[in-house]
Design a protein around this motif. Structure first.
Motif, PDB file in Angstrom:
ATOM      1  N   VAL A 203       0.837  -1.203   0.000  1.00 54.83           N
ATOM      2  CA  VAL A 203       0.000   0.000   0.000  1.00 54.83           C
ATOM      3  C   VAL A 203       0.868   1.249   0.000  1.00 54.83           C
ATOM      4  CG1 VAL A 203      -1.723   1.322   1.282  1.00 54.83           C
ATOM      5  CG2 VAL A 203      -1.936  -1.160   1.117  1.00 54.83           C
ATOM      6  N   GLY A 204       1.886   1.263   0.856  1.00 56.72           N
ATOM      7  CA  GLY A 204       2.794   2.408   0.873  1.00 56.72           C
ATOM      8  C   GLY A 204       3.500   2.595  -0.453  1.00 56.72           C
ATOM      9  N   ALA A 205       3.917   1.491  -1.066  1.00 52.00           N
ATOM     10  CA  ALA A 205       4.589   1.576  -2.367  1.00 52.00           C
ATOM     11  C   ALA A 205       3.648   2.117  -3.430  1.00 52.00           C
ATOM     12  CB  ALA A 205       5.115   0.200  -2.769  1.00 52.00           C
ATOM     13  N   ALA A 206       2.379   1.688  -3.413  1.00 50.66           N
ATOM     14  CA  ALA A 206       1.409   2.179  -4.402  1.00 50.66           C
ATOM     15  C   ALA A 206       1.154   3.678  -4.238  1.00 50.66           C
ATOM     16  CB  ALA A 206       0.101   1.400  -4.265  1.00 50.66           C
ATOM     17  N   ILE A 207       1.102   4.145  -2.986  1.00 50.17           N
ATOM     18  CA  ILE A 207       0.906   5.574  -2.743  1.00 50.17           C
ATOM     19  C   ILE A 207       2.102   6.363  -3.274  1.00 50.17           C
ATOM     20  CG2 ILE A 207       0.765   7.318  -0.914  1.00 50.17           C
ATOM     21  CD1 ILE A 207      -0.911   5.333   0.680  1.00 50.17           C
ATOM     22  N   LEU A 208       3.302   5.821  -3.089  1.00 50.57           N
ATOM     23  CA  LEU A 208       4.499   6.482  -3.633  1.00 50.57           C
ATOM     24  C   LEU A 208       4.455   6.548  -5.154  1.00 50.57           C
ATOM     25  CD1 LEU A 208       7.579   5.254  -1.555  1.00 50.57           C
ATOM     26  CD2 LEU A 208       6.730   7.589  -1.796  1.00 50.57           C
ATOM     27  N   VAL A 209       4.021   5.455  -5.795  1.00 51.04           N
ATOM     28  CA  VAL A 209       3.940   5.441  -7.256  1.00 51.04           C
ATOM     29  C   VAL A 209       2.939   6.481  -7.737  1.00 51.04           C
ATOM     30  CG1 VAL A 209       3.253   4.076  -9.263  1.00 51.04           C
ATOM     31  CG2 VAL A 209       4.682   3.045  -7.500  1.00 51.04           C
ATOM     32  N   GLU A 210       1.764   6.516  -7.109  1.00 48.48           N
ATOM     33  CA  GLU A 210       0.751   7.497  -7.504  1.00 48.48           C
ATOM     34  C   GLU A 210       1.263   8.914  -7.308  1.00 48.48           C
ATOM     35  OE1 GLU A 210      -1.926  10.576  -7.088  1.00 48.48           O
ATOM     36  OE2 GLU A 210      -1.103   9.689  -5.253  1.00 48.48           O
ATOM     37  N   SER A 211       1.957   9.147  -6.193  1.00 45.23           N
ATOM     38  CA  SER A 211       2.496  10.484  -5.933  1.00 45.23           C
ATOM     39  C   SER A 211       3.523  10.865  -6.989  1.00 45.23           C
ATOM     40  CB  SER A 211       3.131  10.525  -4.533  1.00 45.23           C
ATOM     41  OG  SER A 211       2.175  10.248  -3.532  1.00 45.23           O
ATOM     42  N   GLY A 212       4.352   9.896  -7.379  1.00 41.62           N
ATOM     43  CA  GLY A 212       5.336  10.165  -8.426  1.00 41.62           C
ATOM     44  C   GLY A 212       4.676  10.495  -9.753  1.00 41.62           C
ATOM     45  N   LEU A 213       3.639   9.745 -10.106  1.00 39.51           N
ATOM     46  CA  LEU A 213       2.933  10.014 -11.358  1.00 39.51           C
ATOM     47  C   LEU A 213       2.267  11.386 -11.330  1.00 39.51           C
ATOM     48  CD1 LEU A 213       1.216   6.542 -11.958  1.00 39.51           C
ATOM     49  CD2 LEU A 213       3.133   7.500 -13.238  1.00 39.51           C
ATOM     50  N   SER A 214       1.621  11.717 -10.203  1.00 38.64           N
ATOM     51  CA  SER A 214       0.959  13.017 -10.096  1.00 38.64           C
ATOM     52  C   SER A 214       1.977  14.147 -10.104  1.00 38.64           C
ATOM     53  CB  SER A 214       0.123  13.073  -8.814  1.00 38.64           C
ATOM     54  OG  SER A 214      -0.941  12.148  -8.862  1.00 38.64           O
ATOM     55  N   LEU A 216       4.698  14.170 -11.724  1.00 42.87           N
ATOM     56  CA  LEU A 216       5.126  14.336 -13.109  1.00 42.87           C
ATOM     57  C   LEU A 216       4.014  14.900 -14.000  1.00 42.87           C
ATOM     58  CD1 LEU A 216       7.153  11.025 -13.587  1.00 42.87           C
ATOM     59  CD2 LEU A 216       8.065  13.340 -13.301  1.00 42.87           C
ATOM     60  N   GLY A 217       2.806  15.023 -13.434  1.00 43.68           N
ATOM     61  CA  GLY A 217       1.696  15.591 -14.187  1.00 43.68           C
ATOM     62  C   GLY A 217       0.906  14.602 -15.001  1.00 43.68           C
ATOM     63  N   ILE A 218       1.139  13.282 -14.802  1.00 47.75           N
ATOM     64  CA  ILE A 218       0.406  12.277 -15.568  1.00 47.75           C
ATOM     65  C   ILE A 218      -0.404  11.358 -14.646  1.00 47.75           C
ATOM     66  CG2 ILE A 218       1.975  12.262 -17.530  1.00 47.75           C
ATOM     67  CD1 ILE A 218       3.347   9.850 -16.346  1.00 47.75           C
ATOM     68  N   GLY A 219      -0.575  11.782 -13.401  1.00 53.99           N
ATOM     69  CA  GLY A 219      -1.394  11.019 -12.474  1.00 53.99           C
ATOM     70  C   GLY A 219      -2.800  11.586 -12.427  1.00 53.99           C
ATOM     71  N   VAL A 220      -3.407  11.582 -11.256  1.00 51.32           N
ATOM     72  CA  VAL A 220      -4.736  12.168 -11.071  1.00 51.32           C
ATOM     73  C   VAL A 220      -4.655  13.656 -11.365  1.00 51.32           C
ATOM     74  CG1 VAL A 220      -6.615  12.554  -9.444  1.00 51.32           C
ATOM     75  CG2 VAL A 220      -5.287  10.433  -9.341  1.00 51.32           C
ATOM     76  N   GLN A 221      -5.548  14.138 -12.201  1.00 51.78           N
ATOM     77  CA  GLN A 221      -5.452  15.509 -12.690  1.00 51.78           C
ATOM     78  C   GLN A 221      -6.182  16.503 -11.792  1.00 51.78           C
ATOM     79  OE1 GLN A 221      -3.537  16.312 -15.609  1.00 51.78           O
ATOM     80  NE2 GLN A 221      -2.911  14.251 -14.983  1.00 51.78           N
TER      81      GLN A 221
END
Length: 275
Positions: A203-214, A216-221
């Protein structure tokens, strides 16, 4: 001679601290609308980049939105993405790992596919997939889940290979139980302990991945708030408004540490790795 009694209770402290942190964050996420009187997307041009005060405990952003309110709503999104993504990866990995471990004819093909997936760096694989999809919360959750199941599959396979030689499995076969019945009723439930521990860490790793994507501007908009896109927005005003980056960064740090502490404590307890 009996084994000496274990006296190291560090795993209990890790579970207690990690569980308390996660419970506190979950409570904040659930009670966000009650705790904050502001709309997370309400623009107030007269309060742009206001410093933390009694009325805005974490200040405001470049559109005058209350940072604390957006932090609370972002906690919902980040935790939801973490739990759903890990749920998807756990289901996929458990299914394929159980099939590989029990059916030797499938083992070569499934583990070959796992090895192929592991050849690609997970984050760059996610970037490649997201490039062809709309960057919304549901796609983010599914993509993270479908690119992080390989470790679960290998763990489940190892557990099934060990358990399928046990007496209770042989007894079930003698009693006439079918293969899928043995897998569903006997093997998978007994193999889930290490898998659930791995899911907690995931779960912590997934939150880090989502944070990294966001970030970079390609995660949750935007305007939907996540800790990652709040960090991205904050870097534009880092010299003028330190609070825009510090608070989301601390939230990510505390959340990941909480899940890691809980996962490490559960691992030590379940697998008996504590000294």
């Amino acid at each position: 001679m009996s084994a000496p009694l274990r006296t190291d209770l560090s795993y209990q402290r890790a579970i207690a601290i990690g569980g308390s942190v996660i419970a506190f964050l979950a409570a904040l996420a659930i009670l966000g609308p009650v705790l904050s009187p502001y709309d997370p997307n309400a623009v107030k041009l007269t309060e742009i980049l206001a410093k933390p005060t009694a009325s805005h405990w974490m200040g405001t952003d470049f559109l005058g939105r209350d940072v604390l309110t957006r932090m609370l709503y972002a906690a919902r999104i980040s935790l939801l993405i973490g739990f759903i993504a890990v749920g998807i990866s756990t289901v996929v990995g458990t299914t394929l790992g159980a099939l590989a471990g029990y059916f030797s004819k499938l083992d070569r093909w499934i583990m070959g596919f796992v090895d192929l997936m592991l050849c690609f760096p997970t984050f760059f694989l996610i970037l490649a997939v997201i490039a062809f999809l709309e960057a919304n919360i549901w796609n983010i959750m599914v993509v993270i889940g479908l690119t992080s199941w390989m470790g679960v599959a290998r763990l489940m396979r190892a557990e099934i290979l060990t358990l399928k030689q046990r007496e209770f499995v042989l007894a079930a076969r003698v009693a006439g139980a079918k293969d899928f019945h043995i897998l569903r009723k006997h093997l998978i439930p007994n193999a889930m302990g290490p898998v659930l521990v791995n899911a907690t860490l995931g779960v912590g790793a997934a939150i880090l991945v989502e944070s990294g994507l966001s970030f970079l501007g390609i995660g949750v908009q935007p305007p939907t708030a996540t800790w990652g896109n709040m960090l991205m927005e904050g870097k534009q005003s880092l010299g003028l408004a330190w609070w825009l980056s510090v608070y989301p960064g601390l939230a990510i740090l505390v959340t990941v540490i909480g899940f890691n502490l809980l996962g490490e404590g559960l691992r030590d307890y379940v697998l008996g790795e504590y000294d």
